[in-house]
Design a protein around this motif. Structure first.
Motif, mmCIF file in Angstrom:
data_model
loop_
_atom_site.group_PDB
_atom_site.id
_atom_site.type_symbol
_atom_site.label_atom_id
_atom_site.label_comp_id
_atom_site.label_asym_id
_atom_site.label_seq_id
_atom_site.Cartn_x
_atom_site.Cartn_y
_atom_site.Cartn_z
ATOM 1 N N ALA A 179 0.979 -0.989 0.111
ATOM 2 C CA ALA A 179 -0.327 0.126 0.057
ATOM 3 C C ALA A 179 0.595 1.000 0.073
ATOM 4 C CB ALA A 179 -0.799 0.124 1.340
ATOM 5 N N VAL A 180 0.730 1.983 -1.326
ATOM 6 C CA VAL A 180 1.640 3.141 -1.664
ATOM 7 C C VAL A 180 0.472 4.665 -1.472
ATOM 8 C CG1 VAL A 180 3.082 1.987 -2.094
ATOM 9 C CG2 VAL A 180 1.670 3.421 -3.703
ATOM 10 N N PHE A 181 1.642 5.640 -0.783
ATOM 11 C CA PHE A 181 0.935 6.828 -1.152
ATOM 12 C C PHE A 181 0.672 7.226 -2.500
ATOM 13 C CE2 PHE A 181 1.675 11.339 -1.019
ATOM 14 C CZ PHE A 181 0.140 11.765 -0.428
ATOM 15 N N VAL A 182 -0.290 7.626 -3.303
ATOM 16 C CA VAL A 182 0.076 8.162 -4.716
ATOM 17 C C VAL A 182 -0.158 9.427 -4.889
ATOM 18 C CG1 VAL A 182 -1.374 7.721 -6.229
ATOM 19 C CG2 VAL A 182 -0.909 5.539 -4.699
ATOM 20 N N GLU A 183 -1.212 9.826 -4.020
ATOM 21 C CA GLU A 183 -1.387 11.556 -3.890
ATOM 22 C C GLU A 183 -2.562 11.419 -2.548
ATOM 23 O OE1 GLU A 183 -2.571 12.771 -7.401
ATOM 24 O OE2 GLU A 183 -4.691 11.841 -7.270
ATOM 25 N N PRO A 184 -2.369 13.078 -2.025
ATOM 26 C CA PRO A 184 -3.450 13.159 -1.063
ATOM 27 C C PRO A 184 -4.277 12.483 -1.500
ATOM 28 C CG PRO A 184 -1.244 15.542 -1.252
ATOM 29 C CD PRO A 184 -1.499 14.124 -2.319
ATOM 30 N N GLY A 185 -4.897 11.950 -0.756
ATOM 31 C CA GLY A 185 -6.491 11.156 -0.952
ATOM 32 C C GLY A 185 -6.713 9.806 -1.388
ATOM 33 N N ARG A 186 -5.120 9.356 -1.995
ATOM 34 C CA ARG A 186 -5.098 8.225 -2.339
ATOM 35 C C ARG A 186 -3.691 7.570 -1.849
ATOM 36 N NH1 ARG A 186 -4.381 9.079 -8.473
ATOM 37 N NH2 ARG A 186 -4.103 6.270 -8.061
ATOM 38 N N ILE A 187 -4.515 6.054 -1.089
ATOM 39 C CA ILE A 187 -3.458 5.218 -0.912
ATOM 40 C C ILE A 187 -3.947 4.117 -1.416
ATOM 41 C CG2 ILE A 187 -2.645 4.037 0.635
ATOM 42 C CD1 ILE A 187 -2.190 6.263 2.476
ATOM 43 N N GLU A 188 -3.240 3.018 -2.856
ATOM 44 C CA GLU A 188 -3.175 2.644 -3.483
ATOM 45 C C GLU A 188 -2.180 0.921 -3.331
ATOM 46 O OE1 GLU A 188 -4.189 3.582 -7.351
ATOM 47 O OE2 GLU A 188 -5.461 4.558 -6.715
ATOM 48 N N VAL A 189 -2.884 -0.243 -3.429
ATOM 49 C CA VAL A 189 -2.079 -1.322 -2.905
ATOM 50 C C VAL A 189 -1.428 -1.244 -5.222
ATOM 51 C CG1 VAL A 189 -1.845 -3.639 -3.102
ATOM 52 C CG2 VAL A 189 -3.362 -2.065 -1.673
ATOM 53 N N VAL A 190 -0.407 -1.374 -4.626
ATOM 54 C CA VAL A 190 0.829 -1.618 -6.106
ATOM 55 C C VAL A 190 1.419 -3.060 -6.329
ATOM 56 C CG1 VAL A 190 -0.109 0.947 -6.503
ATOM 57 C CG2 VAL A 190 2.360 -0.147 -5.491
ATOM 58 N N ASP A 191 2.095 -3.138 -6.804
ATOM 59 C CA ASP A 191 3.345 -3.899 -7.141
ATOM 60 C C ASP A 191 4.704 -3.800 -7.202
ATOM 61 O OD1 ASP A 191 1.999 -6.776 -6.854
ATOM 62 O OD2 ASP A 191 0.956 -6.246 -9.721
ATOM 63 N N LYS A 192 5.123 -3.792 -6.091
ATOM 64 C CA LYS A 192 7.041 -3.265 -5.852
ATOM 65 C C LYS A 192 7.502 -4.332 -5.364
ATOM 66 C CE LYS A 192 7.605 0.739 -2.883
ATOM 67 N NZ LYS A 192 7.277 1.727 -2.109
ATOM 68 N N LYS A 193 8.872 -4.098 -5.742
ATOM 69 C CA LYS A 193 9.675 -5.054 -6.056
ATOM 70 C C LYS A 193 10.297 -5.105 -4.200
ATOM 71 C CE LYS A 193 14.909 -5.462 -7.600
ATOM 72 N NZ LYS A 193 15.295 -6.084 -5.991
ATOM 73 N N ILE A 194 10.808 -6.552 -4.668
ATOM 74 C CA ILE A 194 11.227 -6.880 -3.230
ATOM 75 C C ILE A 194 12.341 -6.402 -2.363
ATOM 76 C CG2 ILE A 194 11.424 -8.990 -1.943
ATOM 77 C CD1 ILE A 194 9.117 -10.657 -2.320
ATOM 78 N N LEU A 230 -2.468 10.113 4.990
ATOM 79 C CA LEU A 230 -3.624 9.828 3.148
ATOM 80 C C LEU A 230 -4.097 11.101 2.392
ATOM 81 C CD1 LEU A 230 -5.971 8.416 1.313
ATOM 82 C CD2 LEU A 230 -6.693 7.684 2.960
ATOM 83 N N LYS A 231 -3.646 11.965 3.824
ATOM 84 C CA LYS A 231 -5.011 13.298 3.699
ATOM 85 C C LYS A 231 -4.370 13.853 3.351
ATOM 86 C CE LYS A 231 -8.456 12.550 6.790
ATOM 87 N NZ LYS A 231 -10.046 13.260 8.509
ATOM 88 N N GLY A 232 -2.701 13.815 3.037
ATOM 89 C CA GLY A 232 -1.467 14.866 2.433
ATOM 90 C C GLY A 232 -1.007 15.635 4.022
ATOM 91 N N GLU A 233 -1.747 15.875 4.679
ATOM 92 C CA GLU A 233 -1.541 16.591 6.052
ATOM 93 C C GLU A 233 0.307 16.581 7.168
ATOM 94 O OE1 GLU A 233 -6.559 16.376 7.554
ATOM 95 O OE2 GLU A 233 -4.596 15.496 8.360
ATOM 96 N N TYR A 234 0.393 14.968 6.471
ATOM 97 C CA TYR A 234 1.712 14.762 7.211
ATOM 98 C C TYR A 234 1.788 14.116 5.974
ATOM 99 C CZ TYR A 234 5.830 12.994 9.338
ATOM 100 O OH TYR A 234 7.455 12.436 9.631
ATOM 101 N N ALA A 235 3.618 14.760 4.785
ATOM 102 C CA ALA A 235 4.083 14.523 3.619
ATOM 103 C C ALA A 235 4.858 13.668 3.513
ATOM 104 C CB ALA A 235 4.636 15.660 3.451
ATOM 105 N N VAL A 236 4.444 13.350 3.011
ATOM 106 C CA VAL A 236 5.409 12.036 2.971
ATOM 107 C C VAL A 236 5.963 11.293 1.267
ATOM 108 C CG1 VAL A 236 5.129 9.902 4.446
ATOM 109 C CG2 VAL A 236 4.047 9.507 2.785
ATOM 110 N N GLU A 237 6.816 10.621 0.531
ATOM 111 C CA GLU A 237 7.240 10.601 -0.742
ATOM 112 C C GLU A 237 6.301 10.208 -1.537
ATOM 113 O OE1 GLU A 237 11.343 9.454 -2.357
ATOM 114 O OE2 GLU A 237 11.716 10.506 -0.892
ATOM 115 N N LYS A 238 6.133 10.314 -2.602
ATOM 116 C CA LYS A 238 5.127 9.467 -3.011
ATOM 117 C C LYS A 238 5.222 8.298 -4.098
ATOM 118 C CE LYS A 238 2.549 14.116 -4.957
ATOM 119 N NZ LYS A 238 2.203 14.062 -6.339
ATOM 120 N N GLY A 239 5.107 7.106 -3.924
ATOM 121 C CA GLY A 239 5.280 5.518 -3.970
ATOM 122 C C GLY A 239 5.694 5.669 -2.575
ATOM 123 N N LEU A 240 5.547 5.754 -1.204
ATOM 124 C CA LEU A 240 6.216 5.415 -0.019
ATOM 125 C C LEU A 240 5.967 4.228 0.043
ATOM 126 C CD1 LEU A 240 8.772 5.785 2.133
ATOM 127 C CD2 LEU A 240 6.908 6.587 3.487
#
Lengths: 365, 365, 365, 365
Positions: B8-23, B48-58
């Motif tokens: 589950a990664v942070f995509v952009e404010p309002g969006r966390i999604e489950v994606v495929d990622k390298k182990i 999720l709400k973008g109130e606390y910033a993390v890198e996109k894709g994290l």
């Protein structure tokens, strides 16, 4: 002993005057002390100006050096004629608050009939002299709970040498103790008035190895260096927070001591801290304080903020006088002026206006 | 081991999604853990709400329960296949900050090339999972400084029983520890969300004998009683400060714990204190705080205000799991819902909107 | 870098010799340090005499001052060529013991494969140099867990100025810290060898105002006065317990520090205490100790007895070097002699026999 | 109020008898309490046997539950007729020793004329009832420094429920407090007599999660489990040190509590500790103690040994009664027998010989 004495009393906002007053009677747990030297505190100025309310006619002052004139029938282990001091804060150590570790907050005497029911905690209630009972700017003062509060002065120490012990030194040193100093710590002390200077001396005594004193007055910064500061910063000439960060290579100070009572110094004292650091607050604040959320790391910085009221009691006074007697610290240079009790109005005027480089004034009945 | 995993990664404010990622690859001091259960934290909602910033894709999430998949070459004393947890905060205990007593504030990894020069203190920097490095809402997570952070789960404890240990329990119990509870103390805990409930349980475990839990939700107050509260106060129905004063016969509480992060609860937590009392703050504040000068006794009340970031490390985790294992505290009832990792978007929606009496959600990859 | 180096190794009881030895390989978490100065400790004499057993062929010595020759691949924030010291005790701060507050007792490395299962506590196991791994009396030493243990030397400090930090100063100051000194305390330090002298300096740094140093050697008592003692007592000329009681007017000392390791000093350190006092023990005892029931007030005297092993780690070293750098304490005068590494047998002879007023010897590879 | 009362007095070694005695006069700081329930302590047995010397004719006993009969003129906040207890130890909290943190060691009353000069520290001197002044096994007892020592009993608690507070509970809980228990700790309590049982209950209250109770009496071990022990060990059936090492997987206990006063239990309490652990000693030792050098890690194990005398004062009593009142701990089951004061000779006989499963006896005037 004459039945009357001279005493400086609060008359009305703007007026403290020396009047004749009855020498008080001595109850079983009291002691009557003849004042040989006392002094004026910043708090007295607040009383004078009417910013802190006391009853009209109350004798002001809370820093006694004197001689035991008469002991209550239940007070043991002292002799009349003995030189003593007592803390500005005179707690009843029998109280719940004292047994619970905060004697300065003991208010059991405020409503003695109900002492037991209400547990007797009232903020700052351990402060009685010149606040709830007659104070020390007089020829005589009645010391309550004398068994707990009379502290004999070691032979060889002058009145001036111990005059800071009852309040200024006890408060300033408590600020250093609350900073939880560890070997090798960096401590920043904000404001170098008498209490701040004692905090600086206390930080030195307790093992801080980088002591940074802050003020806007070069003369006081000079005295701060004499008291043990390694570095002095004049806030008029630099950004103090930035300087501390430079001096600590970006880490921040281990602790800071606020010794003024303003938003600006409180806030800077928070901003200089490392995460995990301690802010030891001594100032008397007259307005609400703001904690900036960034300086507070949103509440996640493992910060500690501690406040203190001046510790009292004979054991505290004994320990502070040991510090003086050992020669570790010399507070004599804080006593810059001397006045007779009958001239105390002029002394108030000098002190309130901070003229003539005044730090503390010896007042002699 | 497949080369890819779901996360589950942070995509952009309002969006966390489950994606495929390298182990991820395993360095000498790392461990790769296969997640069996994780959960969503209030902080994740801020992300999720973008109130606390993390890198996109994290990859988000910081509460891991799982099984060791692979150990770094320099990590000893563990076996692959062993069930483990790790704290939400994964400090490098070799750091200056950790050796100085505040491992949660260790930022030595942030600029490792310069770790030595800057001492490596950065507020909250010990928090890495789902903040600075990929987190736990995934099939696998890489645990840094694994020798310090992997804590084996005692036989017989389920994932759900230990799921609170990495963050909620460690934080809540730290709130109780910072309250410096003595035998016979009265403690007031403001807000009974998962962390507040753990603070209540912690206050009980540490010997407070009058535990007052405050919230506006009767259901949570009911759980607070199960967690050990002696008294519950619904702030919608009473004046909490007044009630505490009544319950303590005018003395005030020995300590209070703030577990929400608002001005109102912070201020009430100060107002309920006795002079000399301690405010243990756990909340994450998003705005500046005001300290009312009266509640603060003008800075003369011998008050203590302490904040904390969740303690981490394997010894902390071991101790918390001992508490669970001994049966002293049962946090199983805080896990109210279960979702598959692939359904985590729905889980976020439920949790963010606090529907259906949700307290904590078990998320299963 | 040549493949071989000179190193002083334990050959058999009575024989330590300088031999040629392979320079060790550097693992990912290690650092190779080229020794510029080291010294001989009382413990090394026990090893020499066979009273403390180490493996034959082990390089002895545990007090390194040197220059980083090579860093392990996982060690960050240092540069090769940097001047550093490391503590005599080199803990793995990732261990359970370190996270639990007693890094010096970390034995997790002793059986690394089982580090997790046994919790890794073993008394004194944090001591590795010259005990469990090759030590510092050599041209090179391998520092384990280098990220935790390498401490850069501040510019401007000589090797001799920091040579006491790794062991003697860290131990002596810990003795003063364990004495829980409060402002105005009286502290008695038994034995004024190098560690006792550092305990005396530490008591001074931490705010004791009556420091009483005890020894039977007038020369050492003279140095004790330079280190901050207010009073010195030669036990050959007086009854020390009686003198302390006189000096404290029958009350007893607030704390005492035992810095020798004999029944007689331990017992006196107990007898000088006030009820409620603290005995801080630093000595290495070779026989059972007796606690006289009268001195112990039958177990009802609110006494505290604390022991300590020298604290290590880079943060400890940093703090001690700050003390030196600030000018608070000058330990240079404890280094009375200098020898080349190749002449270390003669240095051992001098030190073991305490000839020529020797306190500590600088050994130079 | 009649002028005479019944009182159990020490006549000579082997004889305590109930005699008629004058009801004492009440000074300004005293209170006269009519005893409703008191009890016999192990210390009283030592007095009976002549092993601990008191003056002939002294009323024995130090555990009062009663009703205020008459208050001194300077005692405020109480009402005659109020139900109260007082601690076995009745300190003068005005004293140097109390202000210095060890009220139980206050001897200022011993030579009140000289209280000031000698600082007034004397080991165990805070213990006055049945030691230096008339005690509680009588119809009336005079409580000294009543303002500090009278503690009102909460409504709804019976005499039997609070009968352990003055001594047994205060001592046992102090043992647990001195063990410095942290969340998740393992604590071993040696001997499960009344004080040991209270130490077990205290360890439970303070958050230990593995509580190991040791005794040779299965009945007492059963009560220990009721008091909160997780594991009980009968030293007659196992090697206690070995068992603790097994239970802690070789690490050792975080702390131990000695509640008997013998070399064997003291030594075992040391041997079960982890390096860095704390031995909290409560026993009254009658012979010199030996510290085995191996168990003490030659003085290098970061061990702590703390002793304690029962804490007194009204705040302590208030807190202990809060524990009872909150239902956290039920000590009622320790009161196994009841006797009239006039039958106290038989009660002494039962208690001294530990017949009939006696733990504590309620004695009723």
């Amino acid at each position: 002993m004459s039945a009357m004495m001279r005493a400086a009393v609060f008359v009305e906002p703007g007026r403290i005057e020396v009047v004749d007053k009855k020498i008080p009677d001595v109850g079983p747990n009291d002691a009557l002390v003849r004042i040989t030297t006392t002094t004026i505190c910043g708090t007295d100025i607040h009383i004078l100006k009417g910013e802190y309310a006391v009853e009209k006619g109350l004798t002001v002052g809370h820093e006694p050096v004197g001689v035991i004139e008469k002991l209550g029938s239940a007070v043991h282990g002292y002799q009349e004629g003995q030189r003593v001091i007592a803390g500005a804060i005179c707690p009843n150590f029998h109280s719940y608050a004292a047994q619970d570790g905060v004697p300065s907050q003991d208010g059991s005497y405020l409503n003695p009939k109900n002492a037991c029911g209400c547990h007797g905690y009232h903020a700052t209630a351990g402060w009685r002299f010149g606040n709830k009972i007659d104070g020390t700017q007089a020829e005589y003062v009645l010391v309550p709970d004398a068994q707990a509060n009379l502290a004999p002065v070691p032979d060889g120490l002058t009145d001036e040498q111990v005059l800071m012990c009852p309040d200024i030194m006890s408060t300033g040193f408590k600020g250093a103790e609350n900073a939880h100093i560890k070997i090798g710590d960096t401590v920043v002390i904000f404001a170098q008035g008498p209490i701040g200077l004692c905090a600086t001396a206390g930080a030195r005594l307790l093992g801080a190895t980088t002591i940074i004193a802050v003020d806007g007055n070069e003369h006081r910064l000079g005295i701060a260096r004499q008291m043990g500061a390694d570095v002095t910063l004049n806030f008029k000439n630099c950004d103090v927070v930035e300087e501390v960060m430079k001096l600590t290579r970006g880490k921040g100070a281990d602790s800071s001591i606020e010794a003024l009572g303003l938003q600006q110094t409180f806030e800077s004292a928070l901003r200089v801290l490392k995460p995990g650091g301690t802010l030891s607050s001594l100032g008397v604040y007259s307005e609400d304080l703001t904690i900036p959320v960034d300086a507070f790391a949103a509440g996640l910085g493992d910060h500690k903020i501690l406040t203190a009221l001046c510790p009292g009691g004979k054991e505290r006074m004994r320990r502070l006088m040991e510090v003086i007697d050992s020669g570790r610290v010399d507070l004599g240079l804080l006593v810059t002026h001397e006045y007779k009790l009958d001239d105390i109005v002029a002394a108030y005027d000098l002190f309130a206006n901070q003229r003539d480089g005044v730090l503390k004034i010896a007042v002699k009945p």
